[in-house]
Write a protein that holds these residues in place. Structure first.
Motif, mmCIF file in Angstrom:
data_model
loop_
_atom_site.group_PDB
_atom_site.id
_atom_site.type_symbol
_atom_site.label_atom_id
_atom_site.label_comp_id
_atom_site.label_asym_id
_atom_site.label_seq_id
_atom_site.Cartn_x
_atom_site.Cartn_y
_atom_site.Cartn_z
ATOM 1 N N UNK A 377 0.868 -1.180 0.000
ATOM 2 C CA UNK A 377 0.000 0.000 0.000
ATOM 3 C C UNK A 377 0.902 1.226 0.000
ATOM 4 N N UNK A 378 0.759 2.135 -0.961
ATOM 5 C CA UNK A 378 1.638 3.318 -1.000
ATOM 6 C C UNK A 378 1.536 4.143 0.277
ATOM 7 N N UNK A 379 2.650 4.790 0.621
ATOM 8 C CA UNK A 379 2.690 5.626 1.818
ATOM 9 C C UNK A 379 1.655 6.744 1.734
ATOM 10 N N UNK A 380 1.521 7.354 0.551
ATOM 11 C CA UNK A 380 0.538 8.431 0.377
ATOM 12 C C UNK A 380 -0.872 7.927 0.657
ATOM 13 N N UNK A 381 -1.151 6.666 0.269
ATOM 14 C CA UNK A 381 -2.464 6.092 0.529
ATOM 15 C C UNK A 381 -2.669 5.859 2.026
ATOM 16 N N UNK A 382 -1.616 5.418 2.703
ATOM 17 C CA UNK A 382 -1.711 5.219 4.149
ATOM 18 C C UNK A 382 -2.005 6.537 4.872
ATOM 19 N N UNK A 383 -1.415 7.619 4.366
ATOM 20 C CA UNK A 383 -1.697 8.926 4.957
ATOM 21 C C UNK A 383 -3.173 9.284 4.826
ATOM 22 N N UNK A 384 -3.733 9.030 3.665
ATOM 23 C CA UNK A 384 -5.144 9.333 3.465
ATOM 24 C C UNK A 384 -6.032 8.405 4.281
ATOM 25 N N UNK A 385 -5.600 7.170 4.446
ATOM 26 C CA UNK A 385 -6.352 6.238 5.284
ATOM 27 C C UNK A 385 -6.332 6.700 6.736
ATOM 28 N N UNK A 389 -9.833 7.712 8.661
ATOM 29 C CA UNK A 389 -10.174 6.761 9.722
ATOM 30 C C UNK A 389 -9.945 7.342 11.111
ATOM 31 N N UNK A 390 -9.175 8.452 11.177
ATOM 32 C CA UNK A 390 -8.839 9.016 12.476
ATOM 33 C C UNK A 390 -7.949 8.116 13.299
ATOM 34 N N UNK A 391 -7.149 7.289 12.637
ATOM 35 C CA UNK A 391 -6.300 6.310 13.333
ATOM 36 C C UNK A 391 -5.315 7.005 14.255
ATOM 37 N N UNK A 392 -5.156 6.451 15.458
ATOM 38 C CA UNK A 392 -4.191 6.981 16.413
ATOM 39 C C UNK A 392 -2.925 6.139 16.452
ATOM 40 N N UNK A 393 -2.973 4.927 15.886
ATOM 41 C CA UNK A 393 -1.792 4.073 15.852
ATOM 42 C C UNK A 393 -1.885 3.152 14.647
ATOM 43 N N UNK A 394 -0.801 2.435 14.379
ATOM 44 C CA UNK A 394 -0.750 1.603 13.180
ATOM 45 C C UNK A 394 -1.717 0.425 13.236
ATOM 46 N N UNK A 395 -2.053 -0.041 14.447
ATOM 47 C CA UNK A 395 -2.975 -1.175 14.550
ATOM 48 C C UNK A 395 -4.329 -0.841 13.934
ATOM 49 N N UNK A 396 -4.753 0.411 14.087
ATOM 50 C CA UNK A 396 -6.029 0.821 13.492
ATOM 51 C C UNK A 396 -5.963 0.734 11.967
ATOM 52 N N UNK A 397 -4.822 1.087 11.391
ATOM 53 C CA UNK A 397 -4.682 1.000 9.931
ATOM 54 C C UNK A 397 -4.667 -0.446 9.464
ATOM 55 N N UNK A 398 -4.068 -1.324 10.270
ATOM 56 C CA UNK A 398 -3.995 -2.724 9.855
ATOM 57 C C UNK A 398 -5.382 -3.345 9.699
ATOM 58 N N UNK A 422 4.786 5.112 10.587
ATOM 59 C CA UNK A 422 5.252 6.428 10.145
ATOM 60 C C UNK A 422 4.083 7.295 9.673
ATOM 61 N N UNK A 423 3.152 6.680 8.927
ATOM 62 C CA UNK A 423 2.050 7.440 8.327
ATOM 63 C C UNK A 423 1.161 8.075 9.393
ATOM 64 N N UNK A 427 0.758 12.007 9.627
ATOM 65 C CA UNK A 427 -0.565 12.614 9.456
ATOM 66 C C UNK A 427 -0.902 13.551 10.612
ATOM 67 N N UNK A 428 -0.732 13.084 11.828
ATOM 68 C CA UNK A 428 -1.132 13.898 12.981
ATOM 69 C C UNK A 428 -0.246 15.130 13.150
ATOM 70 N N UNK A 429 1.031 15.030 12.731
ATOM 71 C CA UNK A 429 1.949 16.159 12.919
ATOM 72 C C UNK A 429 1.868 17.191 11.797
ATOM 73 N N UNK A 430 1.568 16.735 10.564
ATOM 74 C CA UNK A 430 1.671 17.658 9.431
ATOM 75 C C UNK A 430 0.415 17.786 8.579
ATOM 76 N N UNK A 431 -0.289 16.688 8.384
ATOM 77 C CA UNK A 431 -1.450 16.734 7.497
ATOM 78 C C UNK A 431 -2.665 17.308 8.228
#
Length: 529
Positions: A377-385, A389-398, A422-423, A427-431
């Motif tokens: 999954x591209x990093x840019x896509x993970x950022x949008x996810x 999704x409002x994910x606070x950690x990587x487990x939410x993205x998984x 990383x995403x 996201x939380x720091x810059x996007x």
């Protein structure tokens, strides 16, 4: 191996072009010293930084390229100019008052403000070595203080004494501007005072070539005679650079564009000492988000720690590889692109022939031992996810990733696992702070309602390309011309940004039902609110 070497000799990748320049020095065989010497320099008045990484990484790429086209052994020497006198107290250290008492002492005699090493120079040298070891660089460390004290430069220093007038002829015309007042007091030799231990910028009053000594005057007026050998003096940095090249037989060194005049002077000094200057490569400097040159003292731009908080060192190596002769913005917004481009190059490498692989940046990043990418999954896509999704950690993205790629997992796809972590941070720091949602206009609203309706009837599963065609068809049906205006509207209304991912891939990752719900929120004004 022969075919690969032949391809390397024709490759237009810049590390091979540089390696061929070095090889031309020794077309008839190995040098008398038995190896080709690559060097990088480091000034330990400050901590190692992103420029240090770039210089060692790029030099390593040229060294590896050279080793492919030649059987001559190589060495990489990372040289610390730690005998320099402390000229000013850094602003980012503790115990600054104590350090101020040590001004003008060699850095290896300045007390360590951190209290962990014998000196400030030793502290920063240890940081440098830990820094280089962290990234697996193969190198030898060299200390200016040690080399001077052990006599490794003695022969070259005696030659400097013998050719003093020639070196002055090279240096004096360069002392313009703020240095013009030094014309009458300049000397390439900086005595280390036996009284105070200070590195003194004083005129050389007398020279005795036969004895190997100089005479200078202490600040208290006493005339002192010292040998130029054994660490009793060091050289001004430009003569020092040229002397080092001559003494060690350096074959290749890089430096920033701002040092071009200094490098030209040092090359002249090296030749005046009877040795050929190295093959030199000047690289462009990094710029911050405002287009200003990055400065250690200003702290502008992106630090090494900043990059590694949001992406892998390999993505930074790719950034360093690309167009070293071109000034580049080094700011947070370059990270996502660098990550995705790095993995694109990894995936391309698998299907390339030998010649194409030699031109692929990942060959040079990994020294030919190129791993497979597990970033499905591209990093840019993970950022949008992370955004929707409002994910606070990587487990939410998984939770989303496993639905899109059911065979993927943190253990089998470490690149993806790291990128998910990383995403979320990025996201939380810059996007998130920069998102600006808006309401759709009438045509955009109609098109998004149509897209939501078609997705409710969708029976095509999570096929990203088919979903992309569906989104594309909706934009055409509602008269968007050019179609990028349709996708821009989706990004601005649903993601709060003017750019975004391939929307079909986003739907496949986020989920059809979830995307319908997102569109409904956007149409209801909940996102803009």
């Amino acid at each position: 191996m022969t075919d690969l070497r032949d391809a390397a000799m024709r490759s237009k990748a810049w590390p091979f072009e540089e390696a061929r320049r070095v090889l031309k020095r020794y077309g008839k065989g190995a040098p008398e010293k038995g190896h080709v010497l690559f060097e990088t320099g480091y000034g330990p008045s400050g901590l190692p930084h992103i420029g240090t990484f770039g210089e060692v990484a790029r030099t390593t790429m040229v060294r590896r390229a050279f080793e492919l086209i030649s059987d001559i052994p190589t060495r990489l020497l990372c040289f610390s100019d730690d005998m320099d006198g402390l000229r000013k107290v850094p602003t980012n250290v503790p115990n600054r008052e104590e350090m101020a008492e040590d001004l003008h002492l060699p850095l290896t005699r300045v007390r360590d403000p951190f209290g962990t090493h014998d000196s400030f120079g030793a502290h920063n040298n240890a940081r440098l070595r830990a820094f280089l070891d962290r990234f697996g660089f193969e190198y030898e460390f060299a200390s200016s203080t040690q080399y001077y004290a052990e006599g490794r430069f003695d022969e070259a220093l005696l030659t400097v004494l013998e050719r003093f007038d020639k070196i002055m002829e090279i240096m004096l015309p360069s002392l313009g501007g703020v240095e013009a007042e030094r014309v009458n007091t300049y000397s390439p030799f900086l005595p280390v005072s036996p009284k105070t231990g200070h590195v003194l910028q004083v005129p050389t009053l007398e020279r005795n070539v036969a004895k190997g000594t100089i005479v200078y005057q202490e600040p208290d007026g006493e005339k002192v005679e010292v040998p130029v050998t054994g660490g009793h003096v060091k050289l001004q940095w430009k003569p020092d650079w040229g002397m080092r090249w001559a003494a060690l037989g350096v074959d290749y060194e890089m430096y920033g564009k701002d040092l071009i005049p200094s490098a030209e002077l040092s090359a002249k000094i090296c030749r005046a000492l009877g040795e050929p200057a190295p093959e030199l490569f000047n690289y462009e400097l990094f710029l911050d988000e405002a287009g200003q040159k990055i400065s250690k003292s200003k702290g502008n731009g992106l630090s090494m720690e900043d990059w590694l908080k949001y992406a892998s060192p390999e993505s930074l190596s790719l950034f360093m590889y690309q167009k070293p002769k071109t000034a580049k913005r080094l700011y947070f917004d370059v990270i996502p692109k660098a990550v995705d481009e790095y993995h694109q190059h990894l995936r391309a490498y698998e299907g390339q022939d030998a010649a194409a692989r030699l031109n692929n940046p990942v060959f040079h990043i990994h020294g030919g031992e190129v791993p497979a990418s597990t970033l499905v999954v591209p990093f840019a896509m993970l950022l949008n996810l992370a955004s929707v999704s409002g994910a606070r950690d990587k487990d939410a993205l998984w939770g989303f990733i496993r639905r899109y790629a059911p065979d993927a997992g943190p253990e089998t796809h470490p690149d993806l696992d790291a990128a998910a972590d990383f995403a979320v941070k990025y996201f939380h720091d810059f996007v998130a702070p920069e998102r600006r949602f808006r309401a759709p206009d009438a045509r955009e609203r109609a098109a998004m309602e149509d897209l939501a309706a078609r997705l409710r009837d969708w029976q095509g599963g999570l096929d990203a390309e088919a979903l992309q065609s569906l989104v594309f068809a909706v934009g055409k049906a509602h008269g968007f011309e050019p179609l990028r205006d349709w996708f821009k509207a989706l990004y601005e209304v649903l993601l709060g940004a003017s750019q975004g991912p391939r929307f079909g891939g986003f739907i496949a990752l986020y989920g059809v039902e979830e995307t319908i719900a997102l569109i409904e929120k956007g149409l209801a004004g909940e996102l803009a609110a």
